[in-house]
Design a protein around this motif. Structure first.
Motif, mmCIF file in Angstrom:
data_model
loop_
_atom_site.group_PDB
_atom_site.id
_atom_site.type_symbol
_atom_site.label_atom_id
_atom_site.label_comp_id
_atom_site.label_asym_id
_atom_site.label_seq_id
_atom_site.Cartn_x
_atom_site.Cartn_y
_atom_site.Cartn_z
ATOM 1 N N ARG A 1 0.834 -1.214 0.000
ATOM 2 C CA ARG A 1 0.000 0.000 0.000
ATOM 3 C C ARG A 1 0.860 1.252 0.000
ATOM 4 O O ARG A 1 0.524 2.241 -0.638
ATOM 5 C CB ARG A 1 -0.921 0.016 1.208
ATOM 6 N N ALA A 2 1.980 1.213 0.722
ATOM 7 C CA ALA A 2 2.886 2.370 0.747
ATOM 8 C C ALA A 2 3.480 2.608 -0.634
ATOM 9 O O ALA A 2 3.610 3.751 -1.071
ATOM 10 C CB ALA A 2 3.984 2.150 1.778
ATOM 11 N N LYS A 3 3.807 1.530 -1.337
ATOM 12 C CA LYS A 3 4.342 1.672 -2.697
ATOM 13 C C LYS A 3 3.293 2.262 -3.629
ATOM 14 O O LYS A 3 3.591 3.161 -4.405
ATOM 15 C CB LYS A 3 4.778 0.309 -3.243
ATOM 16 N N ARG A 4 2.075 1.756 -3.552
ATOM 17 C CA ARG A 4 1.018 2.260 -4.441
ATOM 18 C C ARG A 4 0.683 3.711 -4.139
ATOM 19 O O ARG A 4 0.349 4.479 -5.035
ATOM 20 C CB ARG A 4 -0.224 1.399 -4.322
ATOM 21 N N ALA A 5 0.757 4.118 -2.890
ATOM 22 C CA ALA A 5 0.435 5.503 -2.522
ATOM 23 C C ALA A 5 1.561 6.465 -2.896
ATOM 24 O O ALA A 5 1.319 7.657 -3.088
ATOM 25 C CB ALA A 5 0.171 5.589 -1.022
#
Length: 86
Positions: free
Chosen positions: A70-74
């Motif tokens: 999720r951190a990568k996608r955000a």
């Protein structure tokens, strides 16, 4: 478009101004200090995605970025927004 010399003469006789295409200036490379924990290739990609700006304020710790999808996608939409703020 490139014109032959005889075409240039005819266009000049008709009063047309011929423009020359000039290459765009190349901006100097941006040097942004890499935070600890980020590999050099990844850091270069992040700076490039941010349009040469310093993305370190947007980055979570490197360990979280590696472990959390999720951190990568955000992160990528935030980098694109930083690039558009020119």
């Amino acid at each position: 478009m490139s014109w032959r010399p005889d075409q240039q003469a005819m266009l000049a006789a008709m009063g047309y101004a011929l423009y020359r295409q000039v290459p765009a200036p190349v901006p100097p490379p941006v040097v942004v200090a890499r935070p600890a924990g980020f590999p050099e290739k990844l850091w270069e990609s992040l700076v490039r995605a941010a349009g040469g700006r310093d993305p370190s304020a947007l980055l979570p710790p490197a360990e979280q970025l590696r472990a959390d999808a999720r951190a990568k996608r955000a992160l990528w939409p935030a980098l694109r927004a930083l690039r558009r703020r020119r």
